[in-house]
Design an enzyme around this catalytic site. Structure first.
Site, PDB file in Angstrom:
ATOM      1  N   SER A   1       0.996  -9.907  -0.334  1.00 55.23           N
ATOM      2  CA  SER A   1       0.695  -8.472  -0.277  1.00 55.23           C
ATOM      3  C   SER A   1       1.152  -7.743   0.985  1.00 55.23           C
ATOM      4  O   SER A   1       1.338  -6.533   0.963  1.00 55.23           O
ATOM      5  CB  SER A   1      -0.802  -8.254  -0.486  1.00 55.23           C
ATOM      6  OG  SER A   1      -1.550  -8.986   0.464  1.00 55.23           O
TER       7      SER A   1
ATOM      8  N   LYS B   1       0.799  -1.222   0.000  1.00 56.43           N
ATOM      9  CA  LYS B   1       0.000   0.000   0.000  1.00 56.43           C
ATOM     10  C   LYS B   1       0.834   1.277   0.000  1.00 56.43           C
ATOM     11  O   LYS B   1       0.357   2.341  -0.363  1.00 56.43           O
ATOM     12  CB  LYS B   1      -0.991   0.003   1.163  1.00 56.43           C
ATOM     13  CG  LYS B   1      -2.135  -0.984   0.916  1.00 56.43           C
ATOM     14  CD  LYS B   1      -3.460  -0.404   1.328  1.00 56.43           C
ATOM     15  CE  LYS B   1      -4.617  -1.304   0.944  1.00 56.43           C
ATOM     16  NZ  LYS B   1      -4.532  -2.634   1.571  1.00 56.43           N
TER      17      LYS B   1
HETATM   18  C1  PLP Z   1      -5.270  -3.631   1.348  1.00 60.05           C
HETATM   19  C2  PLP Z   1      -4.692  -4.975   1.300  1.00 60.05           C
HETATM   20  C3  PLP Z   1      -5.146  -5.931   0.380  1.00 60.05           C
HETATM   21  C4  PLP Z   1      -6.289  -5.655  -0.567  1.00 60.05           C
HETATM   22  O1  PLP Z   1      -5.950  -4.638  -1.482  1.00 60.05           O
HETATM   23  P1  PLP Z   1      -7.068  -3.875  -2.317  1.00 60.05           P
HETATM   24  O2  PLP Z   1      -6.323  -2.908  -3.143  1.00 60.05           O
HETATM   25  O3  PLP Z   1      -8.012  -3.235  -1.362  1.00 60.05           O
HETATM   26  O4  PLP Z   1      -7.769  -4.921  -3.130  1.00 60.05           O
HETATM   27  C5  PLP Z   1      -4.510  -7.152   0.347  1.00 60.05           C
HETATM   28  N1  PLP Z   1      -3.502  -7.448   1.195  1.00 60.05           N
HETATM   29  C6  PLP Z   1      -3.038  -6.567   2.085  1.00 60.05           C
HETATM   30  C7  PLP Z   1      -1.922  -6.967   2.977  1.00 60.05           C
HETATM   31  C8  PLP Z   1      -3.608  -5.303   2.175  1.00 60.05           C
HETATM   32  O5  PLP Z   1      -3.143  -4.424   3.064  1.00 60.05           O
END
Ligand code: PLP
Length: 320
Positions: free
Chosen positions: A304, A53
Site C-alpha cells: 500500500s 491514498k
Molecule cells: C492509509 C493507509 C493504509 C490503510 O488504509 P485504510 O483505507 O485506512 O484502510 C494502509 N497502508 C498505507 C500505506 C496507508 O497509508
C-alpha cells in the site's frame, strides 16, 4: 446511506487517468518458491506521493464544484492521506488545510508542507481530531474529505485492485492492508465485480484489531489508539461506509504482529529491492502466514505505500 458501487470505481478510474500512476504488478520467484503460491504484488509504494491514498483524494477533490474549489479541502490524517489531499489540491489549484498529529513521521510532515498545504498540529492521545477538523472546516467554509469513510475516497482506492485484476485475471485471494477500511472496501468492490470467486482479506496490526472485532460482533468496535509500527493503520474504528461494504464483501479480517511486519519489510528490501513502509507490509505478512492453506493459489497482495523516514527504516531493519 448510499454505498459506492463498482460503477463508481470505474468512474474514479476515468478521473484518475493521466493523473495517477498505473503502478506495476511485480512478481517474485523467491516468494513463490518460499511460500508455495503465485504472488502478484500491486506496488502502490510507487504511486504518486508514495501510497495508494492519492487515488481516493484526487477522485474526491476532482468532484468539487466551483465554490468548493475556491474554499479548498481540509482533512485529518496520520500521514499519507495528508500528502494525498495536499498534492491533489495543488494539482487542482485549490487551498488545503491538513490536521496532523504532532508525532507524525518527520518525512510525512515535511512532504505535506512541501505540497503547499497548511498544517495544523494536534495531540493524538488527548485531542479529538475530528472535532477540531470539523470546527476549522466550518470556520473557513472548506470541504472535509476524511481519510476513508467517504464514497468518493472508497471508489478511488478501489481503482488499484481494479488495475491489478485487469492485469492478472481472476485471483483466488486478495490481501489488503486495513486501517479505516477505505482501501479494503474499495478493493472488495473491484474484486466482487471482476473476480467474484476471489476471497478478499483485510489485514490489521495485532495491536489494533478493531476491524476484526467489528466483523466478529457485527457492529463497529472502537479501541484506543493502538501502539504499532504500522502508523498508517493506527485507526480506532472502521467507518459506516467501509464497515457496510466490508461486512458484505470481505471474507475475513486477520492480524499480524509488528515482528512479522519487520520480516516482511526486510524481504521487500532484500529480494525485491523495494522500500515499503511498515503499514504497507500488512497484506504480504498475512499472505505469508496463510501460506500452508493457500498452496498453489493465485494471490494478490496490495503493497500500500513506501513512505517511511529513512532513519526509522534503518532502525527497524537493524532490529534495535
Ligand atoms: C492509509 C493507509 C493504509 C490503510 O488504509 P485504510 O483505507 O485506512 O484502510 C494502509 N497502508 C498505507 C500505506 C496507508 O497509508
Amino acid at each position: 446511506m448510499q454505498l459506492p458501487t463498482y460503477e463508481d470505481v470505474v468512474a474514479a478510474a476515468a478521473r484518475l487517468d493521466g493523473h495517477a500512476h498505473r503502478t506495476p504488478v511485480l512478481r517474485s520467484a523467491t516468494a513463490d518458491a518460499r511460500w508455495g503460491a503465485q504472488f502478484f504484488f500491486k506496488c502502490e509504494n510507487f504511486q504518486r506521493m508514495g501510497a495508494f491514498k492519492f487515488r481516493g483524494a484526487f477522485n474526491a477533490l476532482s468532484r468539487f464544484d466551483a465554490a468548493q474549489r475556491r474554499a479548498g479541502a481540509i482533512t485529518f490524517s496520520s500521514g499519507n492521506h495528508a500528502q494525498a489531499v495536499a498534492l491533489s489540491a495543488q494539482l487542482l489549484g485549490m487551498p488545503a488545510v491538513i490536521v496532523m498529529p504532532q508525532d507524525a513521521p518527520a518525512a510525512k510532515l515535511a512532504a505535506t508542507r512541501g505540497y503547499g498545504a497548511e498544517v495544523v498540529l494536534y495531540d493524538r492521545f488527548t485531542e479529538d481530531r475530528e472535532a477540531l477538523t470539523q470546527r476549522l472546516a466550518t470556520e473557513r467554509g472548506m470541504t472535509l474529505i476524511p481519510p476513508y469513510d467517504h464514497p468518493d475516497v472508497i471508489a478511488g482506492q478501489g481503482t488499484a485492485a481494479k488495475e491489478l485484476l485487469e492485469e492478472t485475471g481472476p485471483l483466488d485471494y486478495l490481501f489488503v492492508c486495513l486501517g479505516g477500511g477505505g482501501l479494503t472496501s474499495g478493493s472488495a468492490l473491484a474484486a466482487r465485480a471482476l473476480a467474484p470467486q476471489c476471497k478478499v482479506y483485510g489485514v490489521e496490526p495485532e495491536a489494533g484489531n478493531d476491524g476484526q472485532q467489528s466483523l466478529r460482533t457485527g457492529s463497529i468496535v472502537r479501541i484506543a489508539t493502538p501502539k504499532t509500527i504500522a502508523d498508517g493503520a493506527q485507526t480506532q474504528y472502521l467507518g459506516d461506509y467501509t464497515f457496510a461494504i466490508i461486512r458484505r464483501d470481505v471474507h475475513d479480517i486477520v492480524t499480524v504482529s509488528d515482528a512479522q511486519l519487520v520480516e516482511c519489510m526486510r524481504f521487500f528490501a532484500e529480494r525485491m529491492k523495494m522500500v515499503v513502509e511498515p503499514t504497507g507490509c500488512l497484506a504480504f505478512a498475512a499472505a505469508c502466514a496463510a501460506a500452508p492453506a493457500i498452496q498453489g493459489a493465485r494471490v494478490g497482495v496490495i503493497v500500500s505505500g513506501g513512505n517511511v523516514d529513512l532513519a526509522r527504516y534503518a532502525e527497524l531493519l537493524s532490529g534495535s
